[in-house]
Design an enzyme around this catalytic site. Structure first.
Site, PDB file in Angstrom:
ATOM      1  N   LYS A 164       0.815  -1.213   0.000  1.00 50.94           N
ATOM      2  CA  LYS A 164       0.000   0.000   0.000  1.00 50.94           C
ATOM      3  C   LYS A 164       0.853   1.269   0.000  1.00 50.94           C
ATOM      4  O   LYS A 164       0.398   2.326  -0.430  1.00 50.94           O
ATOM      5  CB  LYS A 164      -0.977  -0.014   1.176  1.00 50.94           C
ATOM      6  CG  LYS A 164      -2.050  -1.082   0.983  1.00 50.94           C
ATOM      7  CD  LYS A 164      -3.103  -1.077   2.055  1.00 50.94           C
ATOM      8  CE  LYS A 164      -4.174  -2.118   1.778  1.00 50.94           C
ATOM      9  NZ  LYS A 164      -3.694  -3.509   1.976  1.00 50.94           N
TER      10      LYS A 164
HETATM   11  C1  LIG Z   1      -4.357  -4.615   1.328  1.00 52.53           C
HETATM   12  C2  LIG Z   1      -3.579  -5.872   1.188  1.00 52.53           C
HETATM   13  C3  LIG Z   1      -3.947  -6.890   0.266  1.00 52.53           C
HETATM   14  C4  LIG Z   1      -5.196  -6.785  -0.589  1.00 52.53           C
HETATM   15  O1  LIG Z   1      -5.064  -5.793  -1.568  1.00 52.53           O
HETATM   16  P1  LIG Z   1      -6.355  -5.327  -2.421  1.00 52.53           P
HETATM   17  O2  LIG Z   1      -5.905  -4.162  -3.223  1.00 52.53           O
HETATM   18  O3  LIG Z   1      -7.389  -4.978  -1.399  1.00 52.53           O
HETATM   19  O4  LIG Z   1      -6.731  -6.476  -3.259  1.00 52.53           O
HETATM   20  C5  LIG Z   1      -3.137  -7.999   0.163  1.00 52.53           C
HETATM   21  N1  LIG Z   1      -2.038  -8.146   0.925  1.00 52.53           N
HETATM   22  C6  LIG Z   1      -1.649  -7.215   1.824  1.00 52.53           C
HETATM   23  C7  LIG Z   1      -0.439  -7.456   2.644  1.00 52.53           C
HETATM   24  C8  LIG Z   1      -2.406  -6.044   1.989  1.00 52.53           C
HETATM   25  O5  LIG Z   1      -2.013  -5.124   2.893  1.00 52.53           O
END
Ligand SMILES: *Cc1c(COP(=O)(O)O)cnc(C)c1O
Length: 466
Positions: free
Chosen positions: A112
């Site tokens: 993120k």
């Molecule tokens: C947020 C997150 C996901 C999922 O990502 P999306 O964009 O919601 O599909 C997967 N793995 C980790 C470690 C995350 O923080």
């Protein structure tokens, strides 16, 4: 570049307004009016560029001149300069033609950061130009809160308040939020659950007088700019592995569908991606949609990959818009039906378009642990449980073995040390730059699960002149 709502009834906006708006006014999500197309020659010209240079080339058509090139370039360079690996998004080979794309070298050790580090800077830039400011409020069960705090810390036009359930997030996750000592960052531990935190945030937004006075805003995963920033690493990885001459497939562990949607966008821009694999944990609404053509809401079950413990994948609406021939009225009707019946079946042509590009597989906690163990035994690498779900899906849906298969590694193993230890007996260490995290002083305010108490705290701390 102009942006339209997936429900067809909101004003058409430019990039800067889409950035600040988040959700469209008709309840839909913003999408580019048309996809920018890159020719094979365009991709070839980008081979060998740095991550930041690649990001500038990919994002420029989406920004569409609403931000000066020099400002955009500077913000991109700033956003990725602090990453803990010189490649920013390094590829690691883990099989004959199988790769991990490590997206966990950012400040909070999860993917993120790729979007939020840039979005925080863009927010601040556009707000300053407009002489505006915002108060970001959000609830977190762990991952998103720290990434948002790192993205917004010390930004002059932003105050950020993040609510987490007191005593219910892991120590590493809590400390990644509470040890940030910037004056514009406010951590609130609520005496309640994550759902209580979410309800409090919703209630603050629903109190329109409070919302307007505090200029509340969110940086949630439905913001188009987060998706746009994530397109970059698919391009970067595919070019490193020989695109455009050679096609490259990806496997993505998915919750809200944001990350895999970015891969789909790269495909629509002309990157040769023959197929996308979706990895689900026990919360498998997307897996079931792809297997059967029907999407049905179920209860959320807790798993070892908590960032994917979601039942409604909000970004899926953007794909439905594409499957429905970009007809907003159709999407509006589909979403209404889904909300009412908690179930939605795609028409055969739409289902056909979906499965032409996407396949899916599901892994439960036992499989997740088994994969972490196997990867460690065969390669020496420690992987996190979300990445393990992606690898399980990649293995289950592997097509042509001559096509490189890239699984995106969404979190650093040290973020989920218990699952990794359970699988391998080894407790992964935090990277050196975070090694003293457990010794840093914390700053957090514990509040009761009470709207008035939280609102009073926010209005008392916010730097907006009333
Ligand atoms: C947020 C997150 C996901 C999922 O990502 P999306 O964009 O919601 O599909 C997967 N793995 C980790 C470690 C995350 O923080």
């Amino acid at each position: 570049m102009r942006y339209v709502s997936t429900r067809g009834d909101a004003p058409i906006l430019g990039f800067d307004d889409v950035l600040l708006a988040g959700l469209a006014r008709d309840g839909g999500l913003y999408m580019p009016e048309s996809w920018p197309r890159f020719t094979p020659a365009d991709w070839k010209a980008m081979a060998g560029l740095s991550y930041a240079e690649t990001a500038f080339r990919v994002l420029k058509p989406f920004v569409g001149g609403t931000i000066a090139d020099s400002d955009l370039q500077r913000m991109i360079e700033d956003a990725y300069r602090g990453f803990g690996h010189p490649a920013v998004a390094p590829l690691k080979q883990i099989g004959p033609n199988d790769w991990l794309l490590e997206l966990f070298h950012g400040p909070t050790l999860a993917f993120k950061d790729f979007a939020l580090q840039l979005v925080g800077r863009l927010f601040d830039h556009v707000l300053k130009q407009r002489n505006g400011r915002v108060t970001i409020v959000g609830a977190t069960s762990g991952d998103t809160g720290s990434a948002a705090i790192e993205a917004c810390r010390d930004r002059a036009a932003i105050d950020i308040f993040i609510l987490h359930p007191h005593g219910r997030v892991s120590e590493v996750q809590r400390r990644q939020m509470t040890t940030v000592r910037s004056a514009n960052v406010h951590n609130i531990a609520i005496e309640g659950t994550f759902d209580d935190c979410q309800d409090l945030v919703k209630a603050m937004f629903n109190d329109t007088a409070f919302r307007d006075r505090m200029r509340l805003s969110a940086v949630n995963s439905i913001n188009w700019v987060r998706v746009a920033a994530q397109i970059v690493y698919y391009v970067f990885a595919a070019l490193r592995l020989g695109a455009p001459a050679r096609p490259v497939a990806f496997s993505v562990p998915t919750g809200n569908f944001g990350n895999v949607l970015a891969a789909y966008a790269a495909h629509r821009m002309g990157l040769p991606i023959p197929g996308l694999v979706i990895g689900s944990n026990r919360n498998d609404i997307l897996f079931r949609l792809i297997q059967t053509g029907t999407m049905k809401m179920e209860e959320v079950a807790p798993t070892l990959s908590p960032s994917m413990d979601i039942q409604i994948s909000s970004n899926l609406e953007r794909l439905l818009f594409e499957l429905a021939g970009r007809n907003g009225k159709t999407v509006q009707a589909m979403m209404k039906r889904f909300r009412k019946r908690r179930e939605l079946t795609l028409s055969p042509p739409r289902y056909g378009r979906l499965t032409k590009m996407f396949s899916a597989a599901r892994a439960d906690d036992a499989e997740t642990v088994a994969i972490i163990r196997r990867v460690h035994e065969t390669t020496g690498e420690l992987i996190d449980p979300h990445t393990a779900v992606g690898l399980a899906a990649a293995a289950a849906r592997r097509g042509d073995t001559a096509v490189p298969m890239v699984t995106v590694a969404t979190a650093h193993p040290a973020k989920f040390p218990d699952a990794v230890e359970q699988a391998t007996g080894l407790r992964p260490a935090l990277p050196a730059r975070l090694a003293d995290l457990l010794q840093r002083p914390e700053r957090v305010t514990v509040l009761p699960n009470d709207l008035r108490a939280v609102q009073d705290f926010v209005s008392g701390r916010v730097s907006i002149a009333a």
